[in-house]
Design a protein around this motif. Structure first.
Motif, mmCIF file in Angstrom:
data_model
loop_
_atom_site.group_PDB
_atom_site.id
_atom_site.type_symbol
_atom_site.label_atom_id
_atom_site.label_comp_id
_atom_site.label_asym_id
_atom_site.label_seq_id
_atom_site.Cartn_x
_atom_site.Cartn_y
_atom_site.Cartn_z
ATOM 1 N N ASP A 87 37.041 92.432 43.009
ATOM 2 C CA ASP A 87 38.351 92.272 43.634
ATOM 3 C C ASP A 87 39.426 92.834 42.707
ATOM 4 O OD1 ASP A 87 40.581 91.496 45.053
ATOM 5 O OD2 ASP A 87 40.402 89.363 44.568
ATOM 6 N N ALA A 88 40.201 93.797 43.216
ATOM 7 C CA ALA A 88 41.281 94.393 42.424
ATOM 8 C C ALA A 88 42.653 93.908 42.870
ATOM 9 C CB ALA A 88 41.205 95.915 42.499
ATOM 10 N N GLY A 89 42.690 92.894 43.719
ATOM 11 C CA GLY A 89 43.963 92.285 44.087
ATOM 12 C C GLY A 89 44.638 92.968 45.261
ATOM 13 N N MET A 90 45.951 92.923 45.256
ATOM 14 C CA MET A 90 46.770 93.481 46.327
ATOM 15 C C MET A 90 48.064 93.996 45.713
ATOM 16 S SD MET A 90 47.879 89.816 48.002
ATOM 17 C CE MET A 90 48.899 90.540 49.273
ATOM 18 N N GLY A 91 48.853 94.731 46.496
ATOM 19 C CA GLY A 91 50.116 95.235 45.952
ATOM 20 C C GLY A 91 50.606 96.441 46.726
ATOM 21 N N TYR A 92 51.280 97.341 46.031
ATOM 22 C CA TYR A 92 51.843 98.518 46.686
ATOM 23 C C TYR A 92 52.015 99.624 45.654
ATOM 24 C CZ TYR A 92 56.242 96.944 44.571
ATOM 25 O OH TYR A 92 57.202 96.548 43.675
ATOM 26 N N VAL A 93 52.237 100.841 46.147
ATOM 27 C CA VAL A 93 52.532 101.971 45.276
ATOM 28 C C VAL A 93 53.707 102.735 45.875
ATOM 29 C CG1 VAL A 93 50.781 103.439 46.400
ATOM 30 C CG2 VAL A 93 51.596 103.999 44.095
ATOM 31 N N LEU A 94 54.670 103.085 45.032
ATOM 32 C CA LEU A 94 55.877 103.770 45.469
ATOM 33 C C LEU A 94 55.622 105.265 45.655
ATOM 34 C CD1 LEU A 94 58.438 102.029 43.081
ATOM 35 C CD2 LEU A 94 58.080 101.558 45.512
ATOM 36 N N PRO A 95 56.482 105.947 46.404
ATOM 37 C CA PRO A 95 56.326 107.398 46.588
ATOM 38 C C PRO A 95 56.406 108.155 45.263
ATOM 39 C CG PRO A 95 57.910 106.491 48.157
ATOM 40 C CD PRO A 95 57.612 105.405 47.177
ATOM 41 N N ASP A 96 55.541 109.153 45.111
ATOM 42 C CA ASP A 96 55.533 110.020 43.927
ATOM 43 C C ASP A 96 55.338 109.240 42.632
ATOM 44 O OD1 ASP A 96 55.961 112.317 45.486
ATOM 45 O OD2 ASP A 96 58.124 112.009 45.458
ATOM 46 N N GLU A 97 54.684 108.091 42.720
ATOM 47 C CA GLU A 97 54.403 107.291 41.528
ATOM 48 C C GLU A 97 52.956 106.821 41.569
ATOM 49 O OE1 GLU A 97 57.140 104.229 40.512
ATOM 50 O OE2 GLU A 97 58.922 105.392 41.080
ATOM 51 N N ASP A 98 52.545 106.137 40.497
ATOM 52 C CA ASP A 98 51.225 105.526 40.501
ATOM 53 C C ASP A 98 51.359 104.031 40.270
ATOM 54 O OD1 ASP A 98 51.887 105.432 37.839
ATOM 55 O OD2 ASP A 98 50.038 106.330 37.109
ATOM 56 N N ALA A 99 50.296 103.314 40.584
ATOM 57 C CA ALA A 99 50.254 101.867 40.382
ATOM 58 C C ALA A 99 48.898 101.518 39.798
ATOM 59 C CB ALA A 99 50.487 101.123 41.695
ATOM 60 N N VAL A 100 48.868 100.458 39.008
ATOM 61 C CA VAL A 100 47.653 100.057 38.299
ATOM 62 C C VAL A 100 47.229 98.674 38.772
ATOM 63 C CG1 VAL A 100 46.705 99.441 36.045
ATOM 64 C CG2 VAL A 100 48.145 101.472 36.283
ATOM 65 N N PHE A 101 45.920 98.527 39.033
ATOM 66 C CA PHE A 101 45.361 97.259 39.482
ATOM 67 C C PHE A 101 44.213 96.885 38.548
ATOM 68 C CE2 PHE A 101 47.215 99.440 43.079
ATOM 69 C CZ PHE A 101 48.027 98.462 43.630
ATOM 70 N N PRO A 102 44.373 95.831 37.726
ATOM 71 C CA PRO A 102 43.342 95.449 36.756
ATOM 72 C C PRO A 102 42.037 95.032 37.445
ATOM 73 C CG PRO A 102 45.446 94.411 36.245
ATOM 74 C CD PRO A 102 45.585 95.000 37.613
ATOM 75 N N LEU A 103 40.932 95.373 36.807
ATOM 76 C CA LEU A 103 39.609 94.981 37.283
ATOM 77 C C LEU A 103 39.061 93.861 36.401
ATOM 78 C CD1 LEU A 103 38.125 98.538 37.932
ATOM 79 C CD2 LEU A 103 38.668 96.823 39.676
ATOM 80 N N PRO A 104 38.128 93.057 36.909
ATOM 81 C CA PRO A 104 37.516 92.008 36.082
ATOM 82 C C PRO A 104 36.784 92.623 34.885
ATOM 83 C CG PRO A 104 37.001 91.692 38.413
ATOM 84 C CD PRO A 104 37.628 93.043 38.292
ATOM 85 N N PRO A 105 36.630 91.873 33.793
ATOM 86 C CA PRO A 105 35.973 92.417 32.591
ATOM 87 C C PRO A 105 34.591 92.987 32.864
ATOM 88 C CG PRO A 105 36.997 90.299 32.116
ATOM 89 C CD PRO A 105 37.101 90.487 33.594
ATOM 90 N N GLU A 106 33.840 92.368 33.777
ATOM 91 C CA GLU A 106 32.472 92.824 34.036
ATOM 92 C C GLU A 106 32.417 94.174 34.738
ATOM 93 O OE1 GLU A 106 33.465 89.487 37.041
ATOM 94 O OE2 GLU A 106 33.844 89.983 34.927
ATOM 95 N N ALA A 107 33.559 94.676 35.211
ATOM 96 C CA ALA A 107 33.583 95.992 35.856
ATOM 97 C C ALA A 107 33.756 97.123 34.850
ATOM 98 C CB ALA A 107 34.706 96.045 36.889
ATOM 99 N N SER A 108 33.980 96.789 33.582
ATOM 100 C CA SER A 108 34.319 97.808 32.586
ATOM 101 C C SER A 108 33.165 98.752 32.266
ATOM 102 C CB SER A 108 34.806 97.136 31.293
ATOM 103 O OG SER A 108 36.008 96.426 31.533
ATOM 104 N N SER A 109 31.938 98.367 32.597
ATOM 105 C CA SER A 109 30.797 99.235 32.305
ATOM 106 C C SER A 109 30.595 100.310 33.371
ATOM 107 C CB SER A 109 29.518 98.396 32.171
ATOM 108 O OG SER A 109 29.284 97.647 33.356
ATOM 109 N N PHE A 110 31.388 100.266 34.436
ATOM 110 C CA PHE A 110 31.266 101.258 35.510
ATOM 111 C C PHE A 110 32.501 102.164 35.484
ATOM 112 C CE2 PHE A 110 29.246 97.290 36.975
ATOM 113 C CZ PHE A 110 27.930 97.731 37.062
ATOM 114 N N HIS A 111 32.263 103.463 35.392
ATOM 115 C CA HIS A 111 33.363 104.405 35.205
ATOM 116 C C HIS A 111 33.720 105.179 36.470
ATOM 117 C CE1 HIS A 111 33.034 103.390 31.028
ATOM 118 N NE2 HIS A 111 31.767 103.796 30.994
ATOM 119 N N SER A 112 33.047 104.894 37.551
ATOM 120 C CA SER A 112 33.395 105.475 38.844
ATOM 121 C C SER A 112 32.774 104.607 39.926
ATOM 122 C CB SER A 112 32.901 106.925 38.964
ATOM 123 O OG SER A 112 31.487 106.978 38.900
#
Length: 237
Positions: free
Chosen positions: A188-213
Protein backbone atom coordinates in the motif's frame (compact mmCIF):
# COMPACT_ATOMS: atom_id res chain seq x y z
CA UNK A 1 -10.83 34.82 10.99
CA UNK A 2 -11.28 33.98 14.64
CA UNK A 3 -13.29 30.80 14.15
CA UNK A 4 -10.34 29.06 12.53
CA UNK A 5 -8.70 28.81 15.94
CA UNK A 6 -9.59 27.13 19.21
CA UNK A 7 -12.14 29.13 21.19
CA UNK A 8 -12.31 28.98 24.96
CA UNK A 9 -15.35 30.25 26.83
CA UNK A 10 -16.31 30.33 30.47
CA UNK A 11 -18.69 27.39 30.20
CA UNK A 12 -17.31 25.37 27.31
CA UNK A 13 -14.19 24.51 25.36
CA UNK A 14 -14.50 24.46 21.57
CA UNK A 15 -11.97 22.19 19.85
CA UNK A 16 -11.30 22.08 16.12
CA UNK A 17 -11.22 18.69 14.41
CA UNK A 18 -10.89 17.53 10.83
CA UNK A 19 -13.89 15.90 9.17
CA UNK A 20 -11.59 13.01 8.20
CA UNK A 21 -11.09 12.10 11.87
CA UNK A 22 -13.35 10.20 14.26
CA UNK A 23 -15.77 13.11 14.75
CA UNK A 24 -18.46 13.26 12.08
CA UNK A 25 -19.56 16.60 10.69
CA UNK A 26 -23.27 17.41 10.90
CA UNK A 27 -22.93 19.82 7.98
CA UNK A 28 -22.28 17.61 4.96
CA UNK A 29 -20.82 18.93 1.70
CA UNK A 30 -22.57 17.74 -1.46
CA UNK A 31 -19.33 17.27 -3.43
CA UNK A 32 -15.73 16.17 -2.90
CA UNK A 33 -14.16 18.97 -4.98
CA UNK A 34 -15.13 22.20 -6.71
CA UNK A 35 -14.03 23.21 -10.22
CA UNK A 36 -14.02 26.89 -11.16
CA UNK A 37 -13.89 27.15 -14.99
CA UNK A 38 -12.12 30.30 -16.17
CA UNK A 39 -14.89 30.93 -18.71
CA UNK A 40 -17.56 31.09 -16.00
CA UNK A 41 -15.33 32.52 -13.25
CA UNK A 42 -17.57 31.13 -10.53
CA UNK A 43 -18.94 27.95 -8.98
CA UNK A 44 -21.27 26.89 -6.18
CA UNK A 45 -20.77 24.65 -3.17
CA UNK A 46 -23.93 23.18 -1.69
CA UNK A 47 -24.15 21.77 1.83
CA UNK A 48 -26.81 20.37 4.16
CA UNK A 49 -27.15 20.19 7.93
CA UNK A 50 -28.02 16.55 8.60
CA UNK A 51 -27.91 17.00 12.36
CA UNK A 52 -30.68 17.74 14.84
CA UNK A 53 -29.38 21.15 15.92
CA UNK A 54 -28.53 24.37 14.15
CA UNK A 55 -24.88 25.03 13.33
CA UNK A 56 -22.85 28.16 12.77
CA UNK A 57 -20.96 27.67 9.51
CA UNK A 58 -17.91 29.52 8.23
CA UNK A 59 -16.35 29.04 4.78
CA UNK A 60 -13.02 30.28 3.39
CA UNK A 61 -10.39 29.48 0.76
CA UNK A 62 -6.64 29.12 1.28
CA UNK A 63 -3.65 28.27 -0.91
CA UNK A 64 -2.40 25.50 1.38
CA UNK A 65 -2.26 24.57 5.06
CA UNK A 66 -0.57 27.42 6.91
CA UNK A 67 -0.27 29.58 3.79
CA UNK A 68 -0.70 33.35 4.18
CA UNK A 69 -0.96 33.87 0.41
CA UNK A 70 -3.91 35.94 -0.76
CA UNK A 71 -6.39 33.96 -2.82
CA UNK A 72 -8.31 35.30 -5.85
CA UNK A 73 -11.77 34.22 -4.71
CA UNK A 74 -14.69 35.79 -2.89
CA UNK A 75 -17.22 33.59 -1.08
CA UNK A 76 -20.84 34.56 -0.41
CA UNK A 77 -21.92 34.02 2.31
CA UNK A 78 -18.87 33.29 4.44
CA UNK A 79 -20.62 33.04 7.83
CA UNK A 80 -24.18 31.87 8.39
CA UNK A 81 -26.54 29.85 10.57
CA UNK A 82 -27.75 26.56 9.11
CA UNK A 83 -30.79 24.99 10.75
CA UNK A 84 -31.35 21.23 11.10
CA UNK A 85 -32.40 19.68 7.81
CA UNK A 86 -31.67 22.91 5.92
CA UNK A 87 -29.42 23.39 2.89
CA UNK A 88 -27.27 26.33 1.85
CA UNK A 89 -25.29 27.23 -1.25
CA UNK A 90 -22.04 29.16 -1.07
CA UNK A 91 -21.11 31.11 -4.20
CA UNK A 92 -17.41 31.10 -5.14
CA UNK A 93 -16.37 33.92 -7.47
CA UNK A 94 -12.98 34.32 -9.14
CA UNK A 95 -11.86 37.94 -8.72
CA UNK A 96 -9.62 38.05 -11.79
CA UNK A 97 -6.08 38.13 -10.40
CA UNK A 98 -3.64 36.49 -12.86
CA UNK A 99 -3.32 32.70 -12.62
CA UNK A 100 -1.51 30.27 -14.94
CA UNK A 101 -3.38 29.89 -18.24
CA UNK A 102 -1.84 26.59 -19.32
CA UNK A 103 -2.60 24.42 -16.29
CA UNK A 104 -4.91 24.03 -13.31
CA UNK A 105 -4.17 25.81 -10.04
CA UNK A 106 -5.00 24.13 -6.73
CA UNK A 107 -6.59 25.91 -3.77
CA UNK A 108 -8.40 24.54 -0.71
CA UNK A 109 -11.99 25.20 0.31
CA UNK A 110 -12.70 24.98 4.05
CA UNK A 111 -16.05 24.69 5.82
CA UNK A 112 -16.13 24.96 9.62
CA UNK A 113 -19.16 23.49 11.41
CA UNK A 114 -19.52 25.06 14.87
CA UNK A 115 -22.12 23.42 17.15
CA UNK A 116 -24.42 25.48 19.41
CA UNK A 117 -23.25 26.25 22.93
CA UNK A 118 -24.27 23.64 25.46
CA UNK A 119 -26.99 24.68 27.92
CA UNK A 120 -25.97 22.02 30.44
CA UNK A 121 -24.19 23.16 33.63
CA UNK A 122 -20.44 22.79 34.04
CA UNK A 123 -17.59 22.72 31.55
CA UNK A 124 -18.41 20.92 28.31
CA UNK A 125 -16.25 19.98 25.33
CA UNK A 126 -17.75 21.21 22.08
CA UNK A 127 -16.20 20.06 18.82
CA UNK A 128 -16.05 22.23 15.71
CA UNK A 129 -15.50 20.09 12.62
CA UNK A 130 -13.65 21.42 9.58
CA UNK A 131 -14.26 19.89 6.16
CA UNK A 132 -11.53 20.62 3.61
CA UNK A 133 -11.81 19.89 -0.11
CA UNK A 134 -9.92 20.82 -3.27
CA UNK A 135 -10.84 23.95 -5.21
CA UNK A 136 -9.44 23.84 -8.74
CA UNK A 137 -9.19 26.81 -11.09
CA UNK A 138 -9.34 25.43 -14.65
CA UNK A 139 -8.26 27.65 -17.57
CA UNK A 140 -10.02 27.47 -20.91
CA UNK A 141 -8.57 25.52 -23.82
CA UNK A 142 -6.73 22.79 -21.92
CA UNK A 143 -6.10 19.64 -23.98
CA UNK A 144 -8.00 16.44 -23.30
CA UNK A 145 -6.72 14.30 -20.46
CA UNK A 146 -4.30 11.64 -21.64
CA UNK A 147 -1.88 9.09 -20.26
CA UNK A 148 0.49 11.69 -18.84
CA UNK A 149 1.73 9.97 -15.66
CA UNK A 150 5.11 8.25 -15.36
CA UNK A 151 5.82 6.05 -12.33
CA UNK A 152 9.28 5.10 -11.05
CA UNK A 153 10.69 3.35 -7.99
CA UNK A 154 13.41 5.39 -6.30
CA UNK A 155 15.39 5.49 -3.07
CA UNK A 156 13.95 7.84 -0.48
CA UNK A 157 15.89 10.05 1.92
CA UNK A 158 15.46 7.50 4.71
CA UNK A 159 16.83 4.70 2.55
CA UNK A 160 13.39 3.21 2.03
CA UNK A 161 11.99 2.91 -1.48
CA UNK A 162 9.38 5.36 -2.68
CA UNK A 163 7.05 5.56 -5.64
CA UNK A 164 7.55 8.77 -7.59
CA UNK A 165 4.97 9.89 -10.13
CA UNK A 166 5.68 12.58 -12.72
CA UNK A 167 2.69 14.48 -14.11
CA UNK A 168 3.31 16.06 -17.53
CA UNK A 169 -0.34 17.05 -17.99
CA UNK A 170 -1.97 20.42 -17.19
CA UNK A 171 -4.36 18.73 -14.73
CA UNK A 172 -4.19 17.89 -11.03
CA UNK A 173 -4.43 14.10 -10.73
CA UNK A 174 -6.10 12.77 -7.56
CA UNK A 175 -5.52 9.26 -6.23
CA UNK A 176 -7.94 7.49 -3.90
CA UNK A 177 -5.44 4.66 -3.43
CA UNK A 178 -2.11 3.48 -4.83
CA UNK A 179 -0.96 -0.15 -4.77
CA UNK A 180 2.54 -1.31 -5.74
CA UNK A 181 3.01 -4.95 -6.78
CA UNK A 182 6.41 -6.64 -6.98
CA UNK A 183 7.82 -10.09 -6.29
CA UNK A 184 4.34 -11.56 -5.99
CA UNK A 185 3.43 -9.17 -3.16
CA UNK A 186 1.28 -6.06 -2.83
CA UNK A 187 2.25 -2.90 -0.96
CA UNK A 188 0.00 0.00 0.00
CA UNK A 189 1.47 3.34 -1.10
CA UNK A 190 -1.34 5.46 0.33
CA UNK A 191 -3.32 8.16 -1.44
CA UNK A 192 -2.82 11.76 -2.52
CA UNK A 193 -2.41 13.89 -5.62
CA UNK A 194 0.16 15.27 -8.04
CA UNK A 195 0.18 18.82 -9.42
CA UNK A 196 0.60 19.71 -13.11
CA UNK A 197 4.19 19.64 -14.39
CA UNK A 198 5.40 18.36 -11.02
CA UNK A 199 6.13 15.07 -9.30
CA UNK A 200 4.88 13.56 -6.06
CA UNK A 201 6.44 10.95 -3.78
CA UNK A 202 4.61 8.12 -2.01
CA UNK A 203 6.64 6.16 0.60
CA UNK A 204 6.59 2.36 0.43
CA UNK A 205 6.79 -0.03 3.41
CA UNK A 206 10.34 -1.10 4.41
CA UNK A 207 9.80 -4.62 3.08
CA UNK A 208 9.30 -3.23 -0.44
CA UNK A 209 12.85 -1.86 -0.59
CA UNK A 210 14.28 -5.06 -2.08
CA UNK A 211 12.17 -4.64 -5.24
CA UNK A 212 13.39 -2.05 -7.73
CA UNK A 213 10.57 -2.25 -10.25
CA UNK A 214 7.01 -3.50 -10.41
CA UNK A 215 3.44 -2.66 -11.32
CA UNK A 216 1.19 0.08 -9.97
CA UNK A 217 -2.59 0.16 -9.70
CA UNK A 218 -3.92 3.59 -8.83
CA UNK A 219 -7.53 4.64 -8.35
CA UNK A 220 -8.05 8.04 -9.94
CA UNK A 221 -10.82 10.37 -8.75
CA UNK A 222 -12.59 12.45 -11.39
CA UNK A 223 -14.30 15.86 -11.23
CA UNK A 224 -17.50 14.33 -9.86
CA UNK A 225 -15.94 12.12 -7.19
CA UNK A 226 -16.17 9.00 -9.35
CA UNK A 227 -13.28 6.54 -9.35
CA UNK A 228 -11.50 4.47 -11.98
CA UNK A 229 -8.68 1.97 -11.41
CA UNK A 230 -5.73 2.27 -13.79
CA UNK A 231 -2.57 0.19 -14.22
CA UNK A 232 0.98 1.30 -14.94
CA UNK A 233 4.54 -0.01 -14.84
CA UNK A 234 6.95 1.44 -12.27
CA UNK A 235 10.53 1.20 -13.45
CA UNK A 236 13.70 1.69 -11.45
CA UNK A 237 15.02 5.24 -11.43
Amino acid sequence: MALRHFLVGTGAVLALCSATGMVQAEVVLQTTRVIVPAGLAEATLRMKNEGEQASLVQAWVDAGEGSQQDVPFVLTPTLFRLGPGSSQSVRIVYTGEPLPTGKETLFWLNVLDVPPKSTLPGDRLQVAVRSRIKLLFRPEGLPARGDALTWVVAAGKSGRSVLRVLNTSPYVHNFGSITYRAGGREFDAGMGYVLPDEDAVFPLPPEASSFHSGDVTYVEIDDYGGTKAKDAVARSQ
